[in-house]
Design an enzyme around this catalytic site. Structure first.
Site, PDB file in Angstrom:
ATOM      1  N   CYS A   2       8.155  14.458   0.443  1.00 38.93           N
ATOM      2  CA  CYS A   2       8.955  13.841  -0.625  1.00 38.93           C
ATOM      3  C   CYS A   2       8.126  12.858  -1.458  1.00 38.93           C
ATOM      4  O   CYS A   2       7.215  12.217  -0.951  1.00 38.93           O
ATOM      5  CB  CYS A   2      10.106  13.054  -0.018  1.00 38.93           C
ATOM      6  SG  CYS A   2      11.129  14.029   1.061  1.00 38.93           S
ATOM      7  N   ARG A  27       2.899  17.176  -4.223  1.00 33.74           N
ATOM      8  CA  ARG A  27       3.204  16.860  -2.822  1.00 33.74           C
ATOM      9  C   ARG A  27       4.060  17.938  -2.172  1.00 33.74           C
ATOM     10  O   ARG A  27       4.168  17.986  -0.963  1.00 33.74           O
ATOM     11  CB  ARG A  27       3.941  15.510  -2.748  1.00 33.74           C
ATOM     12  CG  ARG A  27       3.100  14.353  -3.228  1.00 33.74           C
ATOM     13  CD  ARG A  27       3.931  13.099  -3.401  1.00 33.74           C
ATOM     14  NE  ARG A  27       4.337  12.523  -2.135  1.00 33.74           N
ATOM     15  CZ  ARG A  27       3.619  11.659  -1.447  1.00 33.74           C
ATOM     16  NH1 ARG A  27       2.454  11.276  -1.905  1.00 33.74           N
ATOM     17  NH2 ARG A  27       4.062  11.161  -0.317  1.00 33.74           N
ATOM     18  N   TRP A  75      11.350  17.297   0.000  1.00 31.34           N
ATOM     19  CA  TRP A  75      10.829  18.383   0.834  1.00 31.34           C
ATOM     20  C   TRP A  75      11.710  18.377   2.068  1.00 31.34           C
ATOM     21  O   TRP A  75      11.636  17.461   2.883  1.00 31.34           O
ATOM     22  CB  TRP A  75       9.366  18.107   1.172  1.00 31.34           C
ATOM     23  CG  TRP A  75       8.641  19.252   1.776  1.00 31.34           C
ATOM     24  CD1 TRP A  75       8.081  20.303   1.099  1.00 31.34           C
ATOM     25  CD2 TRP A  75       8.357  19.471   3.157  1.00 31.34           C
ATOM     26  NE1 TRP A  75       7.474  21.160   1.987  1.00 31.34           N
ATOM     27  CE2 TRP A  75       7.637  20.676   3.262  1.00 31.34           C
ATOM     28  CE3 TRP A  75       8.648  18.777   4.330  1.00 31.34           C
ATOM     29  CZ2 TRP A  75       7.194  21.201   4.468  1.00 31.34           C
ATOM     30  CZ3 TRP A  75       8.216  19.291   5.541  1.00 31.34           C
ATOM     31  CH2 TRP A  75       7.492  20.493   5.596  1.00 31.34           C
ATOM     32  N   ASN A  99      11.520   8.585   1.324  1.00 35.34           N
ATOM     33  CA  ASN A  99      10.463   9.467   1.828  1.00 35.34           C
ATOM     34  C   ASN A  99      10.194   9.051   3.262  1.00 35.34           C
ATOM     35  O   ASN A  99       9.940   7.883   3.523  1.00 35.34           O
ATOM     36  CB  ASN A  99       9.197   9.316   0.973  1.00 35.34           C
ATOM     37  CG  ASN A  99       8.015  10.046   1.574  1.00 35.34           C
ATOM     38  OD1 ASN A  99       8.185  10.996   2.339  1.00 35.34           O
ATOM     39  ND2 ASN A  99       6.812   9.599   1.231  1.00 35.34           N
ATOM     40  N   GLY A 100      10.264  10.021   4.197  1.00 28.82           N
ATOM     41  CA  GLY A 100      10.007   9.696   5.595  1.00 28.82           C
ATOM     42  C   GLY A 100      11.065  10.334   6.479  1.00 28.82           C
ATOM     43  O   GLY A 100      11.823  11.195   6.034  1.00 28.82           O
ATOM     44  N   GLU A 482     -12.728  27.440   7.050  1.00 25.51           N
ATOM     45  CA  GLU A 482     -12.163  26.883   5.833  1.00 25.51           C
ATOM     46  C   GLU A 482     -11.901  27.996   4.803  1.00 25.51           C
ATOM     47  O   GLU A 482     -10.872  27.996   4.121  1.00 25.51           O
ATOM     48  CB  GLU A 482     -13.102  25.799   5.266  1.00 25.51           C
ATOM     49  CG  GLU A 482     -12.682  25.181   3.950  1.00 25.51           C
ATOM     50  CD  GLU A 482     -11.272  24.580   3.949  1.00 25.51           C
ATOM     51  OE1 GLU A 482     -10.665  24.442   5.016  1.00 25.51           O
ATOM     52  OE2 GLU A 482     -10.781  24.291   2.849  1.00 25.51           O
ATOM     53  N   LYS A 486      -8.231  28.680   3.239  1.00 25.74           N
ATOM     54  CA  LYS A 486      -8.018  28.619   1.791  1.00 25.74           C
ATOM     55  C   LYS A 486      -7.327  29.877   1.298  1.00 25.74           C
ATOM     56  O   LYS A 486      -6.378  29.834   0.537  1.00 25.74           O
ATOM     57  CB  LYS A 486      -9.384  28.441   1.117  1.00 25.74           C
ATOM     58  CG  LYS A 486      -9.423  27.667  -0.112  1.00 25.74           C
ATOM     59  CD  LYS A 486      -9.430  26.162   0.074  1.00 25.74           C
ATOM     60  CE  LYS A 486      -8.323  25.632   0.913  1.00 25.74           C
ATOM     61  NZ  LYS A 486      -8.438  24.297   1.356  1.00 25.74           N
ATOM     62  N   GLU A 489      -3.547  30.171   2.632  1.00 25.58           N
ATOM     63  CA  GLU A 489      -2.532  29.237   2.155  1.00 25.58           C
ATOM     64  C   GLU A 489      -2.114  29.487   0.713  1.00 25.58           C
ATOM     65  O   GLU A 489      -0.972  29.223   0.353  1.00 25.58           O
ATOM     66  CB  GLU A 489      -2.927  27.765   2.376  1.00 25.58           C
ATOM     67  CG  GLU A 489      -4.040  27.229   1.515  1.00 25.58           C
ATOM     68  CD  GLU A 489      -4.289  25.739   1.741  1.00 25.58           C
ATOM     69  OE1 GLU A 489      -5.422  25.295   1.544  1.00 25.58           O
ATOM     70  OE2 GLU A 489      -3.353  25.004   2.108  1.00 25.58           O
ATOM     71  N   HIS A 505     -14.957  40.906  22.137  1.00 28.80           N
ATOM     72  CA  HIS A 505     -14.128  40.534  23.284  1.00 28.80           C
ATOM     73  C   HIS A 505     -12.637  40.684  22.987  1.00 28.80           C
ATOM     74  O   HIS A 505     -11.815  40.062  23.643  1.00 28.80           O
ATOM     75  CB  HIS A 505     -14.492  39.119  23.739  1.00 28.80           C
ATOM     76  CG  HIS A 505     -15.941  39.020  24.106  1.00 28.80           C
ATOM     77  ND1 HIS A 505     -16.430  39.515  25.292  1.00 28.80           N
ATOM     78  CD2 HIS A 505     -17.008  38.573  23.404  1.00 28.80           C
ATOM     79  CE1 HIS A 505     -17.759  39.341  25.313  1.00 28.80           C
ATOM     80  NE2 HIS A 505     -18.118  38.771  24.180  1.00 28.80           N
ATOM     81  N   LYS A 604       1.441  18.547   0.083  1.00 30.05           N
ATOM     82  CA  LYS A 604       0.082  18.018  -0.012  1.00 30.05           C
ATOM     83  C   LYS A 604      -0.186  16.975   1.065  1.00 30.05           C
ATOM     84  O   LYS A 604      -1.250  16.938   1.654  1.00 30.05           O
ATOM     85  CB  LYS A 604      -0.123  17.402  -1.403  1.00 30.05           C
ATOM     86  CG  LYS A 604      -1.496  16.795  -1.620  1.00 30.05           C
ATOM     87  CD  LYS A 604      -2.540  17.857  -1.780  1.00 30.05           C
ATOM     88  CE  LYS A 604      -3.937  17.307  -1.966  1.00 30.05           C
ATOM     89  NZ  LYS A 604      -4.954  18.307  -1.617  1.00 30.05           N
TER      90      LYS A 604
END
Ligand code: M6R
Length: 609
Positions: A2, A27, A75, A99-100, A482, A486, A489, A505, A604
């Site tokens: 949020c 965000r 969010w 927010n939280g 990475e 990338k 996502e 294996h 984010k």
């Protein structure tokens, strides 16, 4: 997660709030809303969906008109994304955005229901609004009512609040969740992050845990939990509006990929003195480095991947044992750490809940903590024993690129410093590595220029894939992690990264013609080994895209496509090779028509665990 904003001044508050929320879109959110004082009455507009849905709704139904208000992008955590669950939420005379996460919201809700209150939404936020209204009913001072309410709350919150009897005044309080107070001329702001308000002012205060701020057009007052005034230090953001705009690029992600050379320069150059790294301004001295027993690098996602590269480099040149941990695992596995151990927390936002909790745990156990953080004044930055800021500037795209790049740069600076302090490299080597690191901005620039076209072509071959594999050994494996993250996502194509030697294996059974393999082979000592692994997947039908150095002589039957990066000091090659990996992910997502900067379900800054 949020985003919250608030405004009081002389402009059209609805416009300012929507514009500020636009700057927080990065965000991640699924609904939005604002509350504005209109002729002394709090007028709320909110909607499920994106800000444009809210704006359309206000165009149809009327936009709240006034000069003070609060706004929110949500969010969803408690209750689905819907108009009702969107913020702001109200008690009778109180309206707020949050927010939280309120951990004890259920018991508070039960108490309030017994007290005769009714709830409209499923959110924990409405519980806070009703609780505040409850206290405001018999402590008629809003500041005292806020202080009393926060005493009952467990969890994290940043709240923007308006009270019916206090028109054109915005109140704010925070614990754990970020919140800044923007200070303008005859206008003031609250926001989850500086980019939201940079268009209006660069000056801001950081609000500490449980401090209450009271904003009017002509000033900001801050109080502690004993209702005593607090004198705040004014900070100034050192970037301009361009830093938070797209500047002609179609997406923030590609803008940020292109900003990497500058980001490295800003991060490395000030930390090099007389040709050698100098981290004393970050509280890191050679004496302290010599005393380190074990190093743990703890982080999430991309930041953790930078730690994987750091591990290879530190172990290789500083001969120090390094463990890399996912923060959400570290914090619950009762790690064996204590005095003499160094815990390095890496975070772009400096607010990631698991990373923050891991750092606090490390401190509790007596270990030293070093934070590598991008966001100035963030909680992790403020609480760490030692701090190295990365100077990437604001990173808006959810998919991290330039922040990762500068995290790598700091890993190298630190590794060189550690190795020299421990005597595992001599001064000549120390200066040599540092001089190479100083060359990386130019080399990264040249890599962007030389690999963009081929990355575009490669992505054309990937857009129909359901799944793909990244393989490599050593540093190339660390980097592949990475590359794989990338791609998945933002393109929504499943991918995994695998240590090339581990394929046999189990994972090799997945290989078919339908599964492209991106093989990274830039390290001379491991080159032949990786080529053998490439041949194994090729023999089983995989389409292989190989990434190697310009000087490597790749036999024609090894790969279907070869992407070559410039020859450079091998230990530093991850900083170059991550560029085509970022570009491949970017162009694949673009060609699949995805929302590159705000991929589905992602936020984010992950401020909840
Ligand atoms: O702000 P942080 O660096 O602590 O964030 C950690 C991860 O959430 C972040 O790197 C995430 O994996 C990114 N979306 C990756 O692009």
């Amino acid at each position: 997660m949020c985003g919250i904003v608030g405004y009081v001044g002389h402009r059209d508050a609805s416009d300012v709030l929507v514009s500020a929320l636009t700057r927080l879109e990065y965000r991640g959110y699924d609904s939005a809303g604002i509350a504005v004082f209109e002729d002394g009455v709090i007028n709320v507009a909110k909607s499920k969906g994106k800000l444009k849905d809210l704006v359309e709704k206000m165009d149809k139904e009327g936009k709240p008109k006034g000069v003070a208000g609060i706004g929110h992008t949500r969010w969803a955590t408690h209750g689905e994304p819907s108009d009702i669950n969107s913020h702001p939420h109200s008690g009778a005379r109180v309206t707020l955005v949050h927010n939280g996460i309120i951990e004890n919201y259920k018991e508070l809700k039960e108490f309030l229901i017994k007290d005769g209150r009714r709830f409209l939404s499923d959110t924990d936020t409405e519980v806070v609004a009703q609780l505040l209204d409850h206290y405001y009913n018999y402590i008629s001072d809003p500041i005292k009512a806020i202080i009393r309410t926060t005493q009952d709350l467990r969890g994290s919150f940043a709240l923007g609040i308006v009270f019916e009897n206090y028109p054109d005044t915005v109140f704010a309080v925070r614990r754990e969740s970020p919140l800044i107070i923007g200070v303008g001329k005859d206008e003031n702001f609250i926001a989850s992050d500086v980019p939201a308000i940079i268009k209006y002012t660069k000056d801001y205060y950081l609000l500490e845990h449980d401090e209450v701020a009271v904003l009017s057009a002509d000033g900001v007052k801050v109080y502690d939990t004993h209702y005593q005034p607090v004198v705040k230090t004014l900070k100034t953001a050192d970037w301009d509006v361009d830093a938070v705009g797209k500047c002609g690029y179609p997406h923030y992600m590609i803008k940020e990929i292109n900003e990497q050379p500058t980001a490295i320069r800003n991060t490395v150059t000030p930390r090099v003195k007389d040709g050698m790294p100098n981290l004393e301004e970050c509280n890191i001295t050679p004496e302290a480095l010599r005393k380190i027993r074990n190093i743990f690098i703890v982080a999430c996602g991309t930041a953790m991947h930078s730690g994987m590269v750091g591990k290879y480099v530190m172990e290789n040149i500083a001969r120090t044992h390094v463990t890399v941990d996912i923060a959400s695992e570290f914090r619950y596995r009762d790690p064996i750490i204590g005095k003499g151990d160094l815990i390095i927390i890496v975070s772009q936002s400096g607010e990631t809940a698991d990373s923050l909790a891991a750092m606090r745990l490390a401190k509790q156990k007596g270990a030293q903590t070093l934070a590598i953080v991008n966001a100035m004044g963030s909680t992790i930055a403020r609480e760490a024993d030692m701090l190295i800021y990365t100077h990437a500037g604001p990173e808006i795209s959810v998919a991290s690129t330039k922040a990762y790049m500068v995290q790598l740069a700091v890993m190298y600076l630190f590794a060189f410093e550690l190795a020299f302090a421990k005597g595992t490299i001599d001064e000549e080597k120390y200066k040599y590595y540092t001089s190479k690191l100083l060359e990386t901005p130019d080399m990264v620039q040249r890599t962007i220029e030389s690999t963009t076209e081929i990355a575009q072509k490669i992505s054309t071959q990937l857009i129909t894939a359901d799944s793909l594999l990244y393989i490599g050994r050593g540093l190339d494996y660390a980097l592949s992690m990475e590359g794989s993250l990338k791609l998945k996502e933002i393109s929504y194509i499943h991918s995994e990264s695998y240590a090339a030697g581990e394929l046999k294996h189990g994972t090799i059974s997945l290989i078919t013609q339908e599964m492209p393999v991106i093989a990274v082979a830039t390290q001379s000592a491991l080159y032949e080994k990786t080529v053998s692994n490439i041949k194994e997947v090729k023999a089983r039908g995989a389409k292989v895209i190989m990434i190697c150095k310009e000087s490597d002589d790749v036999p024609g039957d090894v790969a279907d496509c070869v992407l070559k990066v410039l020859d450079f000091e091998e230990i530093l090659l991850p900083m170059l090779v991550c560029v085509p990996l970022q570009l491949i992910a970017y162009y694949t997502a673009v060609q699949r028509g995805n929302d590159v900067d705000q991929p589905r379900n992602l936020a984010k800054s992950v401020t909840v665990e």
